[in-house]
Design a protein around this motif. Structure first.
Motif, mmCIF file in Angstrom:
data_model
loop_
_atom_site.group_PDB
_atom_site.id
_atom_site.type_symbol
_atom_site.label_atom_id
_atom_site.label_comp_id
_atom_site.label_asym_id
_atom_site.label_seq_id
_atom_site.Cartn_x
_atom_site.Cartn_y
_atom_site.Cartn_z
ATOM 1 N N LYS A 103 0.718 -1.363 0.199
ATOM 2 C CA LYS A 103 0.012 0.005 0.007
ATOM 3 C C LYS A 103 0.944 1.009 0.004
ATOM 4 N N ALA A 153 -2.912 -8.805 3.386
ATOM 5 C CA ALA A 153 -3.671 -7.503 3.838
ATOM 6 C C ALA A 153 -4.208 -7.555 5.261
ATOM 7 N N ASN A 154 -4.419 -8.897 5.681
ATOM 8 C CA ASN A 154 -5.045 -9.075 7.263
ATOM 9 C C ASN A 154 -3.704 -9.554 8.259
ATOM 10 N N TYR A 155 -2.659 -9.884 7.821
ATOM 11 C CA TYR A 155 -1.814 -10.884 8.530
ATOM 12 C C TYR A 155 -0.397 -10.286 8.289
ATOM 13 N N SER A 215 -2.382 -11.089 13.243
ATOM 14 C CA SER A 215 -3.467 -10.372 12.596
ATOM 15 C C SER A 215 -3.180 -8.988 12.931
ATOM 16 N N TRP A 216 -2.989 -8.325 11.481
ATOM 17 C CA TRP A 216 -3.020 -6.663 11.903
ATOM 18 C C TRP A 216 -3.886 -5.857 13.061
ATOM 19 N N ASP A 217 -5.052 -6.438 13.185
ATOM 20 C CA ASP A 217 -6.077 -5.931 14.062
ATOM 21 C C ASP A 217 -5.501 -6.184 15.741
ATOM 22 N N THR A 241 -5.865 -9.150 17.217
ATOM 23 C CA THR A 241 -6.895 -10.194 17.814
ATOM 24 C C THR A 241 -6.359 -11.779 17.689
ATOM 25 N N GLU A 242 -5.453 -12.038 16.810
ATOM 26 C CA GLU A 242 -4.934 -13.208 16.907
ATOM 27 C C GLU A 242 -3.496 -13.099 16.573
ATOM 28 N N GLU A 281 -3.987 -10.340 -0.958
ATOM 29 C CA GLU A 281 -5.226 -10.201 -0.754
ATOM 30 C C GLU A 281 -5.763 -11.725 -0.429
ATOM 31 N N GLU A 307 -6.035 -15.123 2.555
ATOM 32 C CA GLU A 307 -5.895 -15.463 3.935
ATOM 33 C C GLU A 307 -4.850 -17.047 4.029
ATOM 34 N N ARG A 343 -6.775 -17.675 9.006
ATOM 35 C CA ARG A 343 -8.035 -17.472 9.725
ATOM 36 C C ARG A 343 -8.609 -18.618 10.574
#
Length: 686
Positions: A280, A329-331, A348-350, A352-353, A375, A377, A398
């Motif tokens: 990005k 994207a998410n990890y 995980s970027w957020d 939570t994991e 993009e 999982e 995930r």
């Protein structure tokens, strides 16, 4: 052993070499000239001697070759990966020694399109290697490079994938590394110095023009650095990497503007290493900045790349080496090393994991594989152990479900991993350091001190020698051999400090670690000096040279592949490929303290009159990394010095370089020579 003739004796022509009032007399310096017919004649005589002395093993070599080949699935293919609308596959056909590169558009059921059939390209060549292959962004063109000598000097060409036509563009005498700009018309490539073969230039080529018209984009003046060119996974940036063994520097350019100017990412600072990943609007930087010896992860905006803008994401840890990362994207996926073992950590970027992939063995290798899509999982990774064939696995980050896409097949119906034991033990080095050893052997084996054991190590450049599976190795295990890897200092097996403690003025730790590992397997009754064998190649060949000078009584036989043994002469000659870039690894012998230290262990300079083990030494005439004359001179000098009637063979491949023979199965013939050497010494005839 059967003897039929007298070993060749190289002519003695003393050459005086002097530095810091230290005089070395090199009787075989004349062998440094590959253009001299007398040199070629001597190498041929050594080859003839080897062939005659091992004539009684020729049938056994063929048997070993066929046996190892029979375990390999000839009509094999890689797990396809999807990139830019195409599935890419590498496959082999029965009876053919080279890979076929192919792709299918959109679906695995689509018609196959052959990109390169290396069997056709290699036809009539004694050696062949396909180097860098790069597909244009619009999928219509492919850059490819070929080496037909083995000296890692490539010719770059371009193939039109729509017409199968090879374009007139030909870029000769280069490294083979090349990438496309996003205009599908501009190629960036690296080129090397004609004498030293140091990769020192990045050039720009426009399709349809001649090589002499290419534009010099960057020249690296410092002869301890080399350069390369790559494209980011995001496809947005081209990056020039300048690197020495302890320092890196990048310049970047938007791949949409190939005629623009590369911009400095962060200026070099001696001892600071960094690598960059783009996603990005940001760069993710793996670096040892601020004394982060085991590396840390930092992040910065793509518009502010200097280190004062870097923000820490994963901090430095004393007990964990951060080796690499994969961005999704998410990890965020981290490749770590702790306690000498690979770990794959998923976050995980957020926030939570966060968890590690579970691996049960202590003698395994795990690594991320081909992950070209942000993009998704799905993480693709590889796994193998000393008893478990290599697998490629897709793991859903995930759901944490995994799918084994492929496990290496061991054909013949004989192999059952439950018939073998793998273990990791720890030897105590001279200075009290604990050094791990990975072993594999038949479950039927008894630790009575009578087992033949082959101990392998490398121990240089921070290259970790992870425990891995080998179907060819079964030919030794099934005949009673134990195979072991000594994870000695000089690699990064136990973190960055493990490397630092085995280089420069601490290099001797590499050698004493190996000797102490050898003593350990003897003390623990795995083997005995009458049945212990050691093997190493290149810098691992240097290791072999030192241990036979210092502890020859521990070994019955030695395999030294393309061994770096004439340390002083090579490191004092800055015209030899790679020399100047090696100063941070071995030291600069033009500085007295390094000269004296290297002089004290250099295998060629420390040969003495004593008993030496049986030895099989291999090299390649066109080797650009360890010149053929190092093993040739070493063998010539050992012939005069050795005091017992042990065998000493020099086997020179007159058509190959540092990597040995090309072709999928030609390498098995070289391995059959090594195995027959060991088995003959053990009086194992079939």
């Amino acid at each position: 052993m059967i003897k039929t003739r007298t070993a060749p004796v190289a002519k003695v022509i003393p050459t005086t070499l002097e530095k810091f009032n230290d005089v070395r007399i090199d009787d075989y310096f004349w062998l440094n000239d590959r253009e001299n017919p007398e040199v070629i004649d001597y190498l041929n005589k050594e080859n003839e001697y080897y062939q005659e002395m091992t004539a009684h093993t020729q049938d056994f070599q063929k048997e070993l070759y066929e046996e190892m080949k029979s375990r390999i699935k000839e009509d094999d293919e890689s797990v396809p990966y999807f990139y830019n609308d195409y599935y890419y596959i590498t496959r082999f056909e029965i009876g053919k020694g080279y890979p076929i590169y192919a792709r299918k558009k959109g679906s695995l059921s689509a018609k196959e399109e052959i990109l390169f059939d290396c069997n056709e390209l290699a036809e009539g060549q004694p050696y062949f290697k396909l180097g860098g292959m790069s597909i244009s962004p619009d999928n219509t063109m492919a850059i490819f490079s070929t080496d037909v000598i083995g000296r890692r000097i490539y010719t770059i060409q371009v193939k039109n994938l729509e017409t199968n036509e090879i374009l007139s563009d030909k870029i000769e005498n280069v490294t083979g590394s090349a990438v496309w700009a996003n205009d599908n018309h501009t190629i960036f490539y690296s080129s090397q110095d004609e004498v030293t073969l140091r990769s020192d230039k990045i050039l720009k080529h426009k399709l349809g023009t001649k090589q002499e018209e290419d534009v010099l984009v960057y020249f690296e003046k410092d002869d301890t650095y080399s350069v390369d060119i790559a494209k980011s996974k995001s496809r947005k940036y081209l990056a020039i990497e300048c690197g020495s063994s302890i320092t890196t520097e990048y310049r970047i350019l938007n791949a949409d503007t190939p005629d623009g100017k590369f911009k400095m990412f962060q200026k070099r600072k001696r001892g600071v290493e960094y690598s960059i990943n783009h996603y990005k609007d940001s760069f993710y930087i793996l670096t040892n900045k601020d004394d982060a010896e085991n590396f840390k992860l930092m992040k910065t905006h793509e518009g502010a790349t200097t280190s004062d803008n870097w923000v820490e994401l994963i901090g430095h840890r004393e007990d964990v080496l951060l080796e690499d990362i994969e961005l999704f994207a998410n990890y965020l996926v981290l490749e770590e090393r702790t306690g000498g073992l690979n770990k794959i950590r998923i976050m995980s970027w957020d926030g939570t994991e966060e968890y590690y992939l579970p691996f049960g063995s202590e003698t395994y290798t795990a690594y991320t594989s081909t992950n070209v899509d942000f993009e998704t999982e799905i993480l693709r990774y590889g796994y193998q152990s000393m008893t478990t064939p290599a697998s490629i696995i897709d793991f859903n980050m995930r759901t944490q479900e995994k799918e084994v896409l492929k496990e290496q097949q061991v054909l013949g119906g004989q192999f059952d991993k439950n018939n073998y034991t793998e273990e990791r033990v720890w030897a105590t080095a001279t200075d009290g350091t604990k050094v791990p050893i990975s072993l594999v052997y038949s479950k039927e084996l008894k630790k009575d001190g009578q087992n033949p054991l082959l101990l392998y190590a490398y121990g240089s450049y921070g290259h970790s020698m992870d425990a891995h599976f080998s179907s060819t190795r079964l030919s030794l295990l099934d005949r009673g051999f134990i195979y072991a890897i000594a994870h000695i200092r000089g690699g990064e097996d136990l973190g960055r400090q493990w490397y630092e403690d085995g280089k420069l003025l601490s290099k001797k730790n590499t050698f004493t670690d190996f000797i102490d590992c050898s003593k350990y397997v003897i003390e623990q009754n795995y083997t005995s000096p009458a049945h212990l064998y050691a093997e190493g190649g290149s810098a691992g060949g240097l290791l072999m040279g030192v241990i036979i000078n210092e502890a020859s009584e521990l070994y019955n036989g030695i395999i030294a592949q393309v061994p770096f043994v004439d340390v002083m002469t090579t490191m004092l000659d800055d015209t030899i490929p790679l020399t100047t870039g090696e100063y941070d690894e071995w030291g600069n012998p033009n500085v007295k303290k390094y000269y004296n230290y290297m002089r004290s262990y250099s295998p060629y300079d420390n040969i003495k009159e004593q008993r030496y083990p049986h030895m099989y030494v291999s090299t390649g005439l066109h080797d650009s990394q360890v010149q053929y004359w190092e093993p040739a001179k070493w063998v010539a000098k050992l012939r005069i010095a050795k005091k017992e009637d042990t065998v000493l063979y020099l086997d020179t491949n007159m058509d190959a370089g540092h990597g040995g023979a090309s072709g999928r199965f030609e390498a098995l013939k070289e391995l059959a020579k090594e195995f027959s050497f060991l088995l003959d010494l053990e009086k194992i005839k079939h």
